[in-house]
Enzyme design. Structure first.
Site, PDB file in Angstrom:
ATOM      1  N   GLU A 222      -5.361  -8.368  -0.899  1.00 48.41           N
ATOM      2  CA  GLU A 222      -6.064  -8.167   0.370  1.00 48.41           C
ATOM      3  C   GLU A 222      -7.529  -7.910   0.073  1.00 48.41           C
ATOM      4  O   GLU A 222      -7.868  -7.034  -0.731  1.00 48.41           O
ATOM      5  CB  GLU A 222      -5.502  -6.968   1.161  1.00 48.41           C
TER       6      GLU A 222
ATOM      7  N   GLU B  31       0.833  -1.212   0.000  1.00 55.71           N
ATOM      8  CA  GLU B  31       0.000   0.000   0.000  1.00 55.71           C
ATOM      9  C   GLU B  31       0.867   1.260   0.000  1.00 55.71           C
ATOM     10  O   GLU B  31       0.763   2.117   0.882  1.00 55.71           O
ATOM     11  CB  GLU B  31      -0.962  -0.017   1.191  1.00 55.71           C
TER      12      GLU B  31
END
Length: 481
Positions: free
Chosen positions: A380, A187
């Site tokens: 995810e 991320e």
């Protein structure tokens, strides 16, 4: 028209949320070891949970407790990984995404030689996966950089970290050549949302914080490109991906100004993947830097490295969608993945206030594939929920099954639309310490771990109803949900 035969079904975790053993076998302190469980803070207010001052760090650094620092204890996967991998094998996993803790290899980040005990642990861990028929997918940096680099250099604000990270990555590539899928930064776009957790930037010791965040991002882009090049040189057949927090944003109304507000948020969300996948900064972000007066130190040589070493695939997290408006004062706000945004009245929310939007996953897949024309991997996706164990040891989590069923169904539709999707690793296959709130009671897994928010419990692993359901999904390659 379904999922490809070699589709990588599995699950994903981060070292700092599962391993524990924070001071075992030479491991150093990481930024994750500073994270505290705050029982009196509203879990829907993420910002209050992640803010930490320089003085806080110095105090916490000297505290050897694990009670209020849950990431130091995790779920003790460091000592129980064989048991966990056996359960993943029983689930039928084709892949398992995990991270390598930088501080197990270089405890302070600057040692001349790596810590052999750390290398040996991951060698054994990876061998156990491979022997179980599970493809390792490894993240090099997942919110666990060495604390000493934050204190000494203000983390990724300093270009010195580029070569230190390349050194760490080289050790990983040379030590674990059987790993064919690598992610550079988890991320990466999150630097602007939680700079300490993601980049080791200590906010109260930083002037012009947003400018420094963008400098840190640039330094990570350079490092990512350099290690992508290095991986291609060292490991035959390797695939290196970037990793984006997919923050899908809709306009609150059809009012053009609201549509523009949503567009701007989505473009800012894409920019980090743009740099890593296309090899250059979007002109819109360069215009933003100029408009804001930001002076980012980027050399021609660095930009050339970025241009010449783009990633092989795009990976991303997806949990929810949010709303945007020209005037957000009129919006009801709700929590999301490290962000606060407008609440969509058409969607249900989890116990932690995150909207549940499976169609948003399909939208995200189509948008990403249309934009980059590179293979995609969802690394995810999942929901945090409160689970109850019955007297006979069962956990009936139909709500979790429904969440995954609806998202995988939309994922399959995206594949039928023509999206090239190569894998899906749920977050998380086993209960772990939450990234944002440091709770155990925010449970994600198909496997229950007997541990509460303060570390009490036996750490026993129990299969939830969703375990059997996901096992069947993998057995049928997503045909039966």
């Amino acid at each position: 028209m379904g999922f490809r035969k070699d589709f990588l079904w599995g699950g994903a975790v981060a070292a700092n949320q599962v391993e524990g053993a924070y001071d075992v076998d030479g491991k150093g302190l990481s930024v994750a070891d500073m994270a505290t469980y705050k029982p009196n803070v509203d879990v829907k207010d993420y910002k209050k949970n992640v803010h930490i001052t320089y003085d806080d760090i110095l105090k916490v650094k000297e505290d050897k407790s694990t009670k209020f620092y849950p990431k130091r204890r995790g779920i003790d996967q460091y000592h129980r990984y064989k048991e966990d991998i056996a359960l993943f094998k029983e689930l039928g996993f084709k892949a398992y995404r995990f991270s390598i803790a930088w501080t197990r290899i270089f405890p302070n980040g600057e040692e001349d030689t790596p810590n052999q005990a750390g290398i040996d642990f991951y060698k054994n861990f990876i061998k156990e996966l491979v022997d179980s028929g599970i493809e390792p997918i490894v993240t090099l940096s997942h919110y666990e950089m060495p604390l000493e680099l934050a204190l000494k250099y203000n983390g990724w604000a300093d270009k010195k970290l580029i070569n230190l990270f390349v050194k760490f990555s080289r050790v990983c590539f040379e030590s674990f050549p059987e790993v064919k899928y690598w992610l550079t930064f988890n991320e990466i776009d999150s630097v602007t949302r939680h700079p300490f957790t993601s980049a080791g930037i200590i906010e109260d010791r930083t002037k012009n914080i947003e400018e420094v965040e963008y400098q840190a991002l640039h330094n990570q882009f350079v490092a990512s490109a350099m290690v992508t090049k290095l991986a291609h040189e060292l490991i035959p057949g390797v695939q290196v991906g970037c990793m984006l927090t997919k923050l899908t944003t809709y306009p609150a109304t059809s009012k053009p100004e609201d549509v523009l507000a949503a567009l701007n948020k989505n473009l800012m969300n894409y920019y980090c993947a743009d740099v890593q996948a296309k090899g250059e900064y979007p002109k819109l972000i360069l215009a933003y830097f100029k408009r804001m007066g930001y002076r980012i130190d980027m050399t021609k040589e660095e930009l050339d490295v970025i241009k010449e070493n783009t990633v092989d695939f795009i990976s991303f997290s997806y949990y929810m969608s949010l709303l945007a408006a020209e005037d957000e004062d009129g919006l009801e706000m709700t929590a999301g993945n490290t962000i606060i945004g407008g609440k969509n009245p058409y969607l249900k929310v989890t116990d932690w206030g995150w909207t549940v939007d499976p169609v948003g996953l399909r939208i995200s897949l189509i948008e990403l594939y249309d934009r980059y024309q590179k293979p995609l991997m969802i690394v995810e996706n999942g929901m945090g929920a409160k689970d109850e164990v019955t007297k006979d040891g069962s956990i009936h989590d139909e709500y979790r099954i429904e969440y995954f069923r609806s998202h995988i169904s939309e994922m399959k539709k995206a594949v039928e639309d023509g999206v090239e999707l190569i894998g899906y690793t749920s977050w998380a296959p086993i209960d772990l310490v939450s990234a944002g709130t440091s709770q155990m009671s925010k449970r994600y897994g198909f496997i229950y771990v007997d541990e509460d928010d303060e570390g009490n419990g036996t750490l026993a692993r129990l299969k939830k109803d969703s375990f059997t359901w996901y096992q069947h999904v993998i057995e049928t390659n997503g045909e039966e949900l």
